[in-house]
Design a protein around this motif. Structure first.
Motif, short mmCIF file in Angstrom:
data_model
loop_
_atom_site.label_atom_id
_atom_site.label_comp_id
_atom_site.label_asym_id
_atom_site.label_seq_id
_atom_site.Cartn_x
_atom_site.Cartn_y
_atom_site.Cartn_z
N ASP A 138 46.30 56.46 37.43
CA ASP A 138 46.50 56.17 36.01
C ASP A 138 47.26 54.88 35.78
O ASP A 138 47.32 54.39 34.65
N ARG A 139 47.84 54.31 36.84
CA ARG A 139 48.55 53.03 36.72
C ARG A 139 47.72 51.84 37.17
O ARG A 139 48.19 50.70 37.12
N TRP A 140 46.51 52.08 37.67
CA TRP A 140 45.69 50.96 38.14
C TRP A 140 45.43 49.92 37.06
O TRP A 140 45.54 48.72 37.32
N PRO A 141 45.04 50.32 35.83
CA PRO A 141 44.78 49.28 34.82
C PRO A 141 45.99 48.42 34.52
O PRO A 141 45.86 47.25 34.15
N ASP A 142 47.22 49.00 34.66
CA ASP A 142 48.42 48.22 34.37
C ASP A 142 48.57 47.03 35.31
O ASP A 142 49.04 45.96 34.91
N LEU A 143 48.20 47.21 36.57
CA LEU A 143 48.41 46.14 37.56
C LEU A 143 47.41 45.01 37.42
O LEU A 143 47.62 43.93 38.01
N ASP A 144 46.32 45.22 36.71
CA ASP A 144 45.34 44.14 36.55
C ASP A 144 45.88 43.00 35.70
O ASP A 144 45.35 41.88 35.76
N ASN A 145 46.91 43.27 34.88
CA ASN A 145 47.45 42.23 34.00
C ASN A 145 48.88 41.89 34.38
O ASN A 145 49.69 41.56 33.53
N ARG A 146 49.20 41.99 35.69
CA ARG A 146 50.55 41.67 36.16
C ARG A 146 50.53 40.38 36.99
O ARG A 146 49.51 40.01 37.57
N GLN A 147 51.68 39.73 37.04
CA GLN A 147 51.79 38.51 37.83
C GLN A 147 51.64 38.82 39.31
O GLN A 147 52.00 39.92 39.77
#
Length: 882
Positions: A138-147
């Motif tokens: 459930d946290r995978w999409p969050d990492l797509d927009n991280r530095q």
């Protein structure tokens, strides 16, 4: 040796397991995401160096294990392809191994040691390691927009590798022996931990990029009188708008384009001209065409950063740039487009109108006059008639060759000789035929003929009548008599000290580096032009030759006719003198040419001929270039004619470290001899404590074998268990024979009934394994077996590993001369062995330091001898006040 860390410590990259890494031990979710990787850390086709296209998409079913083993290394696709694996890469700069940890602590507020115990691997470089964590789905999409990284701007960073990137897990590394698991963090010792929530929450988000709106076609036609904007740009700038930057050149090309666009736009506005395109519109087109991803380390790709690109344009607008095209050419283009006269500032010439000429085609007087006087035409000036030289080209070249031969014999001053030769070239009308470099080559050829270095046929009768030539030596097998010997080396390597050591051997008829004793005593003329008087006094005092009656000291010298005449007079007054000059670069500092010009060879030949004609021999000190891999003649800096003038070349070098770079912290030096007379040698020499001269340690090949053996011992110790290390430490401290029971009692191991306790039996197996590894030896004089520590170096007779080993490196211990791998403990101090000669025999030089036994596991503190400014070698003792 420092005890190994616990499995929770991730802050040291050198704590890694050197054992093989079987692929079958890896987590099952990683198996389909494994990649074949080359030595450059980039995916390749198995068994080749060809880049693997489309590697960011996993192969269905994964790569076969056989294909992975055919590649130098194995990588892992990260992110969703490996079940949500996130790699945190600590990548500090080499100069600050702890920098990446500080970056992590400053951003997250917690040290890296607070991360959960998980799988971790390292390349072996200080401070560098990667930690793998499992991210909940459930946290995978969050990492797509991280530095992707945090950095400090000094080359240190912490990377967060996710989908679209890969990390090398095992195998070859371009700069180290290879990748390995951090101790306690291998797949057999740890499992893949889940990423903590605080880590995922605090990874910074990507900055919202500045929108690069695609240029829209103008709804209105350009204003009347508008000029084409791109016609005033350079060709490179105009092409860049339509093509965009190449990957890796975004910063350089983007900055240059932004400055050019802003400068041209402002110049056109200053001329009151409207362009058909603005600078901002043109830069937007450039950004739209610069959409290629940028390859980065670790096999990942970074998208083009639009925000940074617009930042470059904003910076250019704040500056005051000027167009790259000269202003006169810009005005020509503007005149062409406007089809009218450009109004120029008052007092300037109208570039759009041709210069007015008179009817006869000549420029009016006011255009060529200077005041009231006019310059007469060149063809009307009177010239003195000269009688032409009616010689053919071959005849003129022959005359020039004879002129060179005559001047080489009669003119020792190189400056005056070169001036006369240039005058001869002009007088013979060879100025456009004979180049200046060819003049120097002709001089060298004439000097070779004068020295007899040319074709000469001797019949059997002539050979019978002539005295048989015999090689004469100042130092047998090292320095020939009546010739030129060059001592070369990099700055501060010890060239002058080696030359002064030669002087001591000649003056006192002592052995030099095991080559032998000089057959006769010779006067020495020491020219110390390249160092101060106090330094010279210090070196001569330490060698006890300052007051020697046959030592003649010259403080300054230049290659001039007067100085050469005085040098020849001194040699004739002291027959057979050996002249030592320090250095070629110093005595030629007033010459109009450099050491890379062919004229320097002629000067060296002049110097050599002058010394030999007076009956002496020449020892010349010269610098080597800084290329690390070159030794011998190839290492000398300057023109090749410098070494060509010498019979013998001795070059002194720092010993290489494990990576092949010069190791300046070792007192030993590598000495290479290449010569026309005698055999070449490749030795390792070391300074004698408190004296300033050297002794022979052995051959360079022997030293390499000893270094390899020392490295193997280190690896063996690194693979040992803690119990084995404790046994070695105990036997080393004891120094004598010990029974198995004594070893058990000293280490607190239960002995049991007649040594049948499992722990005592295990101790017996440990002792036998150390015996097989040649770390200890055993003896059984009665019923009980005895054990003691064993030195590999003493066992095979090889040279001990070189390097600083004790607190004083042997210079402060009167019983220890030199320092060649001596450990400086209570078992080895005061002992000495005879240094090896080239053939393995015994030399007559003073005793060398002891060969080293196995070093204690607890490192001894080491300090370097005092280093004074201007000191040639930091391993020499401090100079006395003069």
């Amino acid at each position: 040796m420092t005890p190994l860390p616990s499995h929770r410590e991730h802050d040291r990259s050198d704590r890694q397991t050197p054992s093989p890494h079987p692929i079958g031990d890896l987590p099952a979710i990683w198996r389909p995401a494994l990649l074949p990787v080359g030595r450059g850390k980039f995916p390749v086709r198995p068994g080749t160096d060809t880049a693997l296209p489309g590697w960011s998409t996993p192969r269905p079913g994964g790569w076969p294990e056989a294909d992975l083993h055919r590649s130098p290394a194995v990588g892992l696709l990260l992110g969703t392809h490996s079940g949500g694996t996130l790699a945190v890469d600590f990548d500090p700069a080499d100069t600050d191994p702890a920098a990446a940890d500080r970056i992590f602590r400053e951003h997250f507020g917690q040290p890296p040691t607070d991360l959960p115990h998980t799988l971790a691997w390292s390349s072996g470089r200080p401070g560098r390691r990667q930690l793998a964590f499992l991210v909940p789905q459930d946290r995978w999409p969050d990492l797509d927009n991280r530095q992707q990284e945090l950095n400090d701007g000094n080359g240190s960073k912490v990377e967060f590798r996710w989908t679209g990137q890969q990390s090398v897990l095992m195998g070859a590394h371009p700069d180290t022996p290879g990748y390995g698991w951090v101790d306690g963090c291998s797949p057999t010792e740890a499992s893949l931990a889940q990423a903590p929530a605080w880590l995922l929450d605090l990874i910074p988000s990507k900055a919202a990029p500045r929108p690069a709106a695609a240029p829209t076609p103008p709804t209105e036609p350009p204003p009347a009188g508008a000029v084409p904007f791109r016609d005033f740009l350079t060709k490179d700038a105009a092409d860049l708008i339509d093509t965009g930057s190449r990957p890796g050149n975004n910063n350089t090309e983007g900055c240059a384009l932004a400055l050019e666009l802003v400068a041209v736009e402002r110049w056109l506005k200053s001329q009151g001209v409207t362009a058909d395109e603005s600078a901002r519109d043109a830069f937007a087109l450039y950004i739209a065409h610069s959409d290629q991803p940028i390859p980065r380390a670790g096999g990942r790709f970074e998208p083009f950063d639009t925000a940074k690109a617009w930042g470059r344009f904003d910076t250019a607008e704040k500056k005051d740039p000027t167009p790259a095209t000269p202003e006169d050419k810009l005005r020509d283009r503007l005149t062409y487009h406007r089809r009218e006269l450009v109004q120029l500032p008052t007092g300037s010439i109208d570039i759009s109108q041709p210069t007015r000429a008179s009817s006869n085609g000549k420029v009016p007087d006011e255009a060529t006059s200077c005041g009231s006087k006019s310059v007469p035409p060149r063809e009307e000036r009177k010239r003195k008639d000269r009688k032409p030289t009616n010689l053919s080209l071959s005849r003129r070249l022959e005359c020039f060759r004879h002129c060179c031969a005559a001047l080489v014999s009669t003119e020792r001053n190189s400056l005056r000789r070169m001036a006369r030769l240039r005058h001869a070239v002009e007088a013979l009308k060879l100025k456009g035929i004979v180049a200046p470099k060819e003049i120097g080559a002709q001089v060298l050829e004439a000097q070779d003929r004068r020295a007899g270095n040319c074709f000469s046929l001797l019949t059997a009768l002539e050979r019978e009548l002539m005295p048989k030539p015999v090689v004469r030596w100042h130092v047998p097998g090292c320095i020939p008599a009546g010739d030129l010997t060059i001592i070369g080396g990099r700055p501060k390597v010890g060239k002058t000290r080696l030359a002064v050591a030669v002087a001591r051997a000649l003056l006192r008829q002592e052995d030099f580096l095991g080559f032998g004793v000089p057959p006769t005593q010779h006067p020495v003329i020491l020219v110390s032009d390249d160092q101060g008087d106090a330094d010279t006094n210090d070196q001569l005092e330490k060698l006890q030759i300052w007051d020697h009656p046959l030592l003649l000291w010259v403080r300054r010298f230049r290659v001039t006719e007067d100085d050469l005449d005085q040098l020849q007079g001194a040699i004739k007054a002291h027959p057979g003198a050996v002249v030592i000059i320090d250095s070629l670069r110093s005595i030629t500092r007033s010459c109009p040419f450099g050491e890379n010009d062919p004229e320097i060879g002629a000067l060296v030949y002049d110097l050599k001929t002058g010394v030999m004609d007076a009956g002496g021999s020449l020892l010349l000190i010269h610098h080597c270039n800084k290329t690390e891999a070159l030794v011998g003649v190839e290492a000398l800096s300057g023109h090749g004619s410098i070494s060509g003038a010498a019979n013998t070349v001795l070059t002194l070098h720092y010993l290489p470290d494990q990576k092949g770079h010069p190791s300046k912290d070792q007192p030993q030096r590598r000495l290479v001899r290449e010569a026309r007379t005698g055999e070449g040698v490749d030795l390792v020499i070391s300074p004698l404590a408190g004296r300033g001269d050297f002794y022979r340690v052995g051959t360079f090949s022997e030293w390499q074998r000893s270094q390899q053996q020392a490295n193997e011992e280190e690896k063996d110790i690194g693979r040992m268990s803690q119990r084995e290390k404790d046994v070695i430490r105990l036997l080393t401290d004891n120094g004598g024979w010990m029974k198995r029971r004594e070893v058990c009692d000293a280490l607190g191991v239960i002995w049991g009934d007649r040594g049948k306790d499992p722990a005592a039996k295990q101790m017996g197996r440990t002792l036998e394994r150390l015996k097989r590894l040649n770390f200890i030896e055993s003896d059984r004089p009665q019923q009980e077996t005895l054990y003691r520590i064993r030195s590999r170096a003493l066992m095979d007779g090889s040279v001990a590993p070189a390097g600083p080993a004790s607190d004083s490196n042997g210079f402060d211990d009167p019983n220890c001369v030199g320092s060649v791998g001596s450990v400086g403990d209570e078992h080895t101090k005061g002992k000495a062995v005879t240094p090896l000669t080239q053939s393995g025999g015994v030399s007559e030089s003073p005793a060398a330091p002891p060969l080293a036994p196995l070093a204690p596991l607890t490192p001894l503190p080491t300090t370097s001898p005092p280093f004074l400014p201007g000191e040639d070698d930091p391993w020499w003792p401090a100079r006395s006040n003069c």
